[in-house]
Structures are given as structure tokens and as C-alpha cells.
Design an enzyme around this catalytic site. Sequence first.
Site, PDB file in Angstrom:
ATOM      1  N   TYR A  40      27.700   4.417  35.996  1.00 20.17           N
ATOM      2  CA  TYR A  40      28.331   5.477  36.807  1.00 20.17           C
ATOM      3  C   TYR A  40      28.269   5.133  38.300  1.00 20.17           C
ATOM      4  CZ  TYR A  40      28.557   9.791  39.579  1.00 20.17           C
ATOM      5  OH  TYR A  40      28.856  10.723  40.549  1.00 20.17           O
ATOM      6  N   LYS A  84      31.268   4.327  41.056  1.00 22.05           N
ATOM      7  CA  LYS A  84      31.488   5.085  42.297  1.00 22.05           C
ATOM      8  C   LYS A  84      31.385   4.152  43.514  1.00 22.05           C
ATOM      9  CE  LYS A  84      32.130   8.911  42.817  1.00 22.05           C
ATOM     10  NZ  LYS A  84      33.378   9.746  42.809  1.00 22.05           N
ATOM     11  N   GLY A 128      17.072   2.685  32.855  1.00 17.88           N
ATOM     12  CA  GLY A 128      17.328   2.400  34.280  1.00 17.88           C
ATOM     13  C   GLY A 128      17.247   3.627  35.171  1.00 17.88           C
ATOM     14  N   ILE A 186      44.957  10.495  36.986  1.00 15.88           N
ATOM     15  CA  ILE A 186      45.064   9.831  38.299  1.00 15.88           C
ATOM     16  C   ILE A 186      45.425   8.348  38.168  1.00 15.88           C
ATOM     17  CG2 ILE A 186      43.560  11.407  39.607  1.00 15.88           C
ATOM     18  CD1 ILE A 186      41.358   9.181  39.328  1.00 15.88           C
ATOM     19  N   VAL A 188      12.880  16.857  28.915  1.00 13.80           N
ATOM     20  CA  VAL A 188      12.597  16.302  30.243  1.00 13.80           C
ATOM     21  C   VAL A 188      12.369  14.800  30.057  1.00 13.80           C
ATOM     22  CG1 VAL A 188      10.977  16.293  32.180  1.00 13.80           C
ATOM     23  CG2 VAL A 188      11.615  18.455  31.079  1.00 13.80           C
ATOM     24  N   ALA A 221      36.683  12.185  38.435  1.00 10.15           N
ATOM     25  CA  ALA A 221      35.820  11.055  38.052  1.00 10.15           C
ATOM     26  C   ALA A 221      35.160  11.381  36.726  1.00 10.15           C
ATOM     27  CB  ALA A 221      34.743  10.824  39.113  1.00 10.15           C
ATOM     28  N   THR A 278      28.924   9.918  45.989  1.00 12.01           N
ATOM     29  CA  THR A 278      27.582  10.349  45.601  1.00 12.01           C
ATOM     30  C   THR A 278      26.512   9.528  46.313  1.00 12.01           C
ATOM     31  OG1 THR A 278      26.060  10.289  43.725  1.00 12.01           O
ATOM     32  CG2 THR A 278      27.927   8.831  43.587  1.00 12.01           C
ATOM     33  N   ASP A 279      25.308  10.111  46.408  1.00 11.38           N
ATOM     34  CA  ASP A 279      24.185   9.352  46.965  1.00 11.38           C
ATOM     35  C   ASP A 279      23.696   8.276  45.995  1.00 11.38           C
ATOM     36  OD1 ASP A 279      22.979  11.001  45.061  1.00 11.38           O
ATOM     37  OD2 ASP A 279      21.473  11.840  46.420  1.00 11.38           O
ATOM     38  N   GLU A 280      24.154   8.342  44.735  1.00 13.93           N
ATOM     39  CA  GLU A 280      23.631   7.402  43.735  1.00 13.93           C
ATOM     40  C   GLU A 280      24.057   5.961  44.023  1.00 13.93           C
ATOM     41  OE1 GLU A 280      23.614   8.826  39.701  1.00 13.93           O
ATOM     42  OE2 GLU A 280      23.711  10.908  40.354  1.00 13.93           O
ATOM     43  N   SER A 325      31.598  11.636  35.491  1.00 17.46           N
ATOM     44  CA  SER A 325      30.514  11.937  36.431  1.00 17.46           C
ATOM     45  C   SER A 325      29.102  11.958  35.834  1.00 17.46           C
ATOM     46  CB  SER A 325      30.788  13.302  37.082  1.00 17.46           C
ATOM     47  OG  SER A 325      30.660  14.334  36.125  1.00 17.46           O
ATOM     48  N   PHE A 338      33.540  20.797  37.896  1.00 17.98           N
ATOM     49  CA  PHE A 338      32.513  21.642  38.524  1.00 17.98           C
ATOM     50  C   PHE A 338      32.747  21.804  40.038  1.00 17.98           C
ATOM     51  CE2 PHE A 338      27.983  20.994  40.290  1.00 17.98           C
ATOM     52  CZ  PHE A 338      27.789  22.346  40.526  1.00 17.98           C
TER      53      PHE A 338
HETATM   54  P1  NAD Z   1      33.016  16.937  36.663  1.00 26.13           P
HETATM   55  O1  NAD Z   1      32.700  15.926  35.613  1.00 26.13           O
HETATM   56  O2  NAD Z   1      32.511  18.330  36.510  1.00 26.13           O
HETATM   57  O3  NAD Z   1      34.599  17.049  36.847  1.00 26.13           O
HETATM   58  C1  NAD Z   1      35.424  15.923  36.876  1.00 26.13           C
HETATM   59  C2  NAD Z   1      36.872  16.421  36.753  1.00 26.13           C
HETATM   60  O4  NAD Z   1      37.736  15.279  36.842  1.00 26.13           O
HETATM   61  C3  NAD Z   1      37.171  17.107  35.423  1.00 26.13           C
HETATM   62  O5  NAD Z   1      37.922  18.269  35.641  1.00 26.13           O
HETATM   63  C4  NAD Z   1      37.992  16.076  34.663  1.00 26.13           C
HETATM   64  O6  NAD Z   1      38.910  16.631  33.731  1.00 26.13           O
HETATM   65  C5  NAD Z   1      38.707  15.358  35.809  1.00 26.13           C
HETATM   66  N1  NAD Z   1      39.116  13.990  35.454  1.00 26.13           N
HETATM   67  C6  NAD Z   1      38.362  13.024  34.895  1.00 26.13           C
HETATM   68  N2  NAD Z   1      39.075  11.914  34.709  1.00 26.13           N
HETATM   69  C7  NAD Z   1      40.322  12.162  35.201  1.00 26.13           C
HETATM   70  C8  NAD Z   1      41.501  11.397  35.323  1.00 26.13           C
HETATM   71  N3  NAD Z   1      41.568  10.124  34.890  1.00 26.13           N
HETATM   72  N4  NAD Z   1      42.584  11.965  35.889  1.00 26.13           N
HETATM   73  C9  NAD Z   1      42.541  13.254  36.333  1.00 26.13           C
HETATM   74  N5  NAD Z   1      41.442  14.027  36.226  1.00 26.13           N
HETATM   75  C10 NAD Z   1      40.350  13.490  35.670  1.00 26.13           C
HETATM   76  O7  NAD Z   1      32.516  16.299  38.028  1.00 26.13           O
HETATM   77  P2  NAD Z   1      31.859  16.991  39.303  1.00 26.13           P
HETATM   78  O8  NAD Z   1      30.409  17.145  39.074  1.00 26.13           O
HETATM   79  O9  NAD Z   1      32.687  18.156  39.694  1.00 26.13           O
HETATM   80  O10 NAD Z   1      32.038  15.827  40.380  1.00 26.13           O
HETATM   81  C11 NAD Z   1      33.230  15.727  41.149  1.00 26.13           C
HETATM   82  C12 NAD Z   1      33.125  14.520  42.065  1.00 26.13           C
HETATM   83  O11 NAD Z   1      31.982  14.669  42.913  1.00 26.13           O
HETATM   84  C13 NAD Z   1      32.940  13.201  41.335  1.00 26.13           C
HETATM   85  O12 NAD Z   1      33.700  12.222  41.993  1.00 26.13           O
HETATM   86  C14 NAD Z   1      31.449  12.904  41.466  1.00 26.13           C
HETATM   87  O13 NAD Z   1      31.204  11.522  41.461  1.00 26.13           O
HETATM   88  C15 NAD Z   1      31.157  13.517  42.819  1.00 26.13           C
HETATM   89  N6  NAD Z   1      29.771  13.993  43.008  1.00 26.13           N
HETATM   90  C16 NAD Z   1      29.192  14.822  42.099  1.00 26.13           C
HETATM   91  C17 NAD Z   1      27.897  15.294  42.327  1.00 26.13           C
HETATM   92  C18 NAD Z   1      27.235  16.252  41.360  1.00 26.13           C
HETATM   93  O14 NAD Z   1      26.048  16.563  41.533  1.00 26.13           O
HETATM   94  N7  NAD Z   1      27.935  16.766  40.353  1.00 26.13           N
HETATM   95  C19 NAD Z   1      27.203  14.911  43.473  1.00 26.13           C
HETATM   96  C20 NAD Z   1      27.832  14.040  44.381  1.00 26.13           C
HETATM   97  C21 NAD Z   1      29.125  13.610  44.148  1.00 26.13           C
HETATM   98  P1  TYD Z   2      21.599  14.852  35.904  1.00 21.62           P
HETATM   99  O1  TYD Z   2      21.837  16.322  36.021  1.00 21.62           O
HETATM  100  O2  TYD Z   2      22.171  14.123  34.753  1.00 21.62           O
HETATM  101  O3  TYD Z   2      22.048  14.206  37.296  1.00 21.62           O
HETATM  102  P2  TYD Z   2      21.831  12.688  37.860  1.00 21.62           P
HETATM  103  O4  TYD Z   2      21.344  11.823  36.764  1.00 21.62           O
HETATM  104  O5  TYD Z   2      23.214  12.318  38.281  1.00 21.62           O
HETATM  105  O6  TYD Z   2      20.869  12.823  38.977  1.00 21.62           O
HETATM  106  O7  TYD Z   2      20.034  14.614  35.881  1.00 21.62           O
HETATM  107  C1  TYD Z   2      19.200  15.087  36.928  1.00 21.62           C
HETATM  108  C2  TYD Z   2      17.801  14.570  36.650  1.00 21.62           C
HETATM  109  O8  TYD Z   2      17.306  15.221  35.482  1.00 21.62           O
HETATM  110  C3  TYD Z   2      17.755  13.088  36.347  1.00 21.62           C
HETATM  111  O9  TYD Z   2      16.556  12.558  36.900  1.00 21.62           O
HETATM  112  C4  TYD Z   2      17.707  13.011  34.833  1.00 21.62           C
HETATM  113  C5  TYD Z   2      16.966  14.274  34.452  1.00 21.62           C
HETATM  114  N1  TYD Z   2      17.331  14.901  33.165  1.00 21.62           N
HETATM  115  C6  TYD Z   2      16.334  15.291  32.271  1.00 21.62           C
HETATM  116  O10 TYD Z   2      15.134  15.096  32.519  1.00 21.62           O
HETATM  117  N2  TYD Z   2      16.706  15.907  31.108  1.00 21.62           N
HETATM  118  C7  TYD Z   2      18.012  16.142  30.795  1.00 21.62           C
HETATM  119  O11 TYD Z   2      18.305  16.674  29.695  1.00 21.62           O
HETATM  120  C8  TYD Z   2      19.033  15.727  31.723  1.00 21.62           C
HETATM  121  C9  TYD Z   2      20.480  15.951  31.421  1.00 21.62           C
HETATM  122  C10 TYD Z   2      18.640  15.122  32.903  1.00 21.62           C
END
Ligand code: NAD
Ligand code: TYD
Length: 356
Positions: free
Chosen positions: A160, A164, A295, A61, A216, A84, A135-137, A86, A12
Site C-alpha cells: 500500500y 502511494k 512488516g 480513474i 490486536v 485509492a 499518507t504519512d505511511e 487504502s 470514508f
Molecule cells: P476508502 O478506501 O474509504 O475509499 C476509497 C474510495 O475510492 C472508495 O469510494 C472506492 O470505491 C474508490 N475507488 C477505489 N478505486 C477506484 C478506482 N479505480 N476508480 C474510482 N474510484 C475508486 O479510502 P479513504 O480512507 O477514504 O482514503 C482516501 C484517500 O486518503 C486515499 O488516497 C488514502 O491513501 C488517503 N489517506 C487515508 C488515510 C486514512 O487514515 N484513511 C490517511 C491518509 C491518507
Molecule cells: P489500520 O486502521 O489498518 O491503519 P494503518 O495500518 O493504515 O495504520 O490499523 C491501525 C493500527 O491498528 C495498525 O498498527 C494495525 C493495527 N490493527 C490491529 O491491531 N488490529 C486490527 O484488527 C486492525 C485492522 C489494525
Amino acid sequence: MQNVLVTGGCGFIGSNFVRLVLETLPEARIFNLDKLTYAGNPANLKDVENNPHYRFVNGDICDQVLLERLFAEEKIDTVVHFAAESHVDRSIEGPAEFIQTNILGTFALLETARKFWITSPQPPSPSPRFLHVSTDEVYGSLGDTGLFTETTSYDPRSPYSVSKASSDHLVNAYYHTYGLPILMTNCSNNYGPYHFPEKLIPLIINNARNGKDLPVYGDGKNVRDWLYVVDHCTAILKVLQQGRVGETYNVGGNSEKQNIEVVQTICDILDEKVAPLANDQPRRSLIKFVKDRAGHDRRYAIDASKIKNELGWEPSVTFADGIRTTVDWYLENEEWMNGVLDGSYQDYYARMYDER
Ligand code: NAD
Ligand code: TYD
């Protein structure tokens, strides 16, 4: 920044970042190393696959032999590390892949960068940079007030976020111990185009559009700080180009929302834009409160004043605008969504929601 290794570029955020770099830095060459897990989708970068400055490498990786070959052959001077596992719910179901990719994969990348940039007699020029996307998590869960700053103690609570957090500590250790030129970003929840529909926003858009239940978790009052994905990508680029080596920058949307508000907003936008449900009910009637996530962190919120004060970055897209753009994108990209909703997604969805 000439030869840039992007890991996880078919996911993404990575795919949005690759597109941004190709658009804004025409000199850069991008090597996208992606294992194509369920979350990696080459269709996310179909529009750039023939760009001469872009090369896709299908690999893991964790494979240090492959990493070393890439560093040597392509003279990698910049790493932007997105790859990652994710998704929190999947980490609860099966943490092993998270430990493998997020911790050991980051370790393999760090070791390779150390070998080529620190111990090598010929380190790359211009000066290299390793940006770790986190991530902020990692900071844990907030109560009703307060914000995460860069000095907030780590308190990760899901497999997760623990994976991270571990990778963040490794990255910092390579700076302090070996002088590896690292930078780190810890960002809040992203949303926007190419988001895999296991995450809240694309899942709700897809289900609400198709008249399916909208799950939800718990009471729906958990809070996330939403940031439009392109804003995250511009923040990463800014940190890469102007950030101080060794520093962490928090990135956030200044846009806290309860989950239920997010879901209701999507329902209302879809009611406005697409045909009504069969029984003419508003889409809010599809909302189902389901068993809570184990959790489940209550609230995340970022203090992004450091990146604003030092680098002049601020989010440019409000949630009200970004969510409309996002809904429009999903409506216009039905083919992309159909490609993503394959058998393995259906199995995952059944496992995740039938039990709830
Ligand atoms: P995503 O799950 O959409 O994409 C992860 C990508 O990594 C995929 O294309 C997958 O094929 C690839 N991948 C996974 N394992 C691999 C491996 N062993 N070797 C090579 N490629 C591999 O994730 P995202 O939402 O795009 O997140 C990207 C990064 O940003 C992550 O590190 C995540 O922790 C961080 N992040 C995400 C968010 C969010 O809201 N999505 C917020 C903050 C930080
Ligand atoms: P998510 O998109 O999985 O991100 P993160 O857990 O990394 O913050 O979830 C966002 C919020 O939405 C989280 O509080 C969990 C909640 N959630 C639902 O209520 N229903 C759902 O089907 C999903 C996937 C998440």
C-alpha cells in the site's frame, strides 16, 4: 474552484470532504468519480445526492476516455484525488489492485489534467489545481522518537505505502516536468463517521458493541497519530485554497496513541453507553492479541508545523472528544453499519482473522 472533480468521493474521507465543500462553498459544483469498490458506498452521501451542485459518476480513474469526457464536458478546474485502494492488510493479501488504481489510476488523472490544463490552447480559468491526497505511511516507520516532516526521505514498506509513494513521485514529476499545478497532503491516520470497518477503530467499535473478539496485532504497542476526519478535510480545503503550488503539506493530529490504548478507550466508552456484555464482563475482556501484521510499521507521527505556520491550520478536535463523537455516530447509524457488513465483508473478516 468552480468545477471540482473529486475522485473516490464515496469512500470514508472523500464523502466527508464532499459534504464539507457543499456546506461551505455553495458556488462549487462537485463531480464525484467513484468506481464503488467494496470500500465505496453511495449511502455515505445519501443526504446530498439530490443537491443540484453534486453529481455522482460511476467509473474508474484508470479509464482515460471517461476522464477526458468529464474534463471536457464539465470544464474541470480542480481535482481532489482521494480514490485509492487504502487498506494495508488487503495490500499484503493482494497488491495488484493497489498498483493498478494507486499508481496507474493517478497516472491517468495526471495525463488528463496535463492535456486539458497544460497543452490545451484554452486552459481553464480560474487557475487550475490538482490536489493529491496522500499518507504519512510513505515515510516508513519511526523509532521511539522523531516526527515525519515534509523533507523526511521516503521509505515505504508495505505494498500500500509503496503504491502511494509511487503516486506521490508521479505527481511531483508532473509539477517539475510539465508545470502541472499540483499540491500534496500527507496525512496521518483518520477516524470518524463513515469509516469502513476493516480499519482498526470502526472494527473495534463494531466488534466490542456486539461482544465479539477484539483483535490486536502483535503486542499492541504500535503507535499511530490519530486525526478526526473532518479536520483532515478542512486541511485539504485550506491547502487547495491557500497552499503554494508545487508544495507538500504534512497533516497530523498531534495525537499519538498505542493501538492498545485506542482499543481500551473504545471498550470503556461502550461500557458506559450500551448494555453490558451477557456475562457482565467489561469489554476489555474481549481483547485478543493476535498474530502480527507482516512488516508492521511500528510508529507514525507527523510534524504539522508547516501547515500551521503557513496556512494557520491546526486540528480542532481532540482524540478524547473525537472518539466519543465517533462511537456515538456508529451507535446512531446501525443501519449504515448493517448495510456495510455484507457477505463479502464476512468473507474478508473470516480470511483475515481465522488465520490469526
Ligand atoms: P476508502 O478506501 O474509504 O475509499 C476509497 C474510495 O475510492 C472508495 O469510494 C472506492 O470505491 C474508490 N475507488 C477505489 N478505486 C477506484 C478506482 N479505480 N476508480 C474510482 N474510484 C475508486 O479510502 P479513504 O480512507 O477514504 O482514503 C482516501 C484517500 O486518503 C486515499 O488516497 C488514502 O491513501 C488517503 N489517506 C487515508 C488515510 C486514512 O487514515 N484513511 C490517511 C491518509 C491518507
Ligand atoms: P489500520 O486502521 O489498518 O491503519 P494503518 O495500518 O493504515 O495504520 O490499523 C491501525 C493500527 O491498528 C495498525 O498498527 C494495525 C493495527 N490493527 C490491529 O491491531 N488490529 C486490527 O484488527 C486492525 C485492522 C489494525
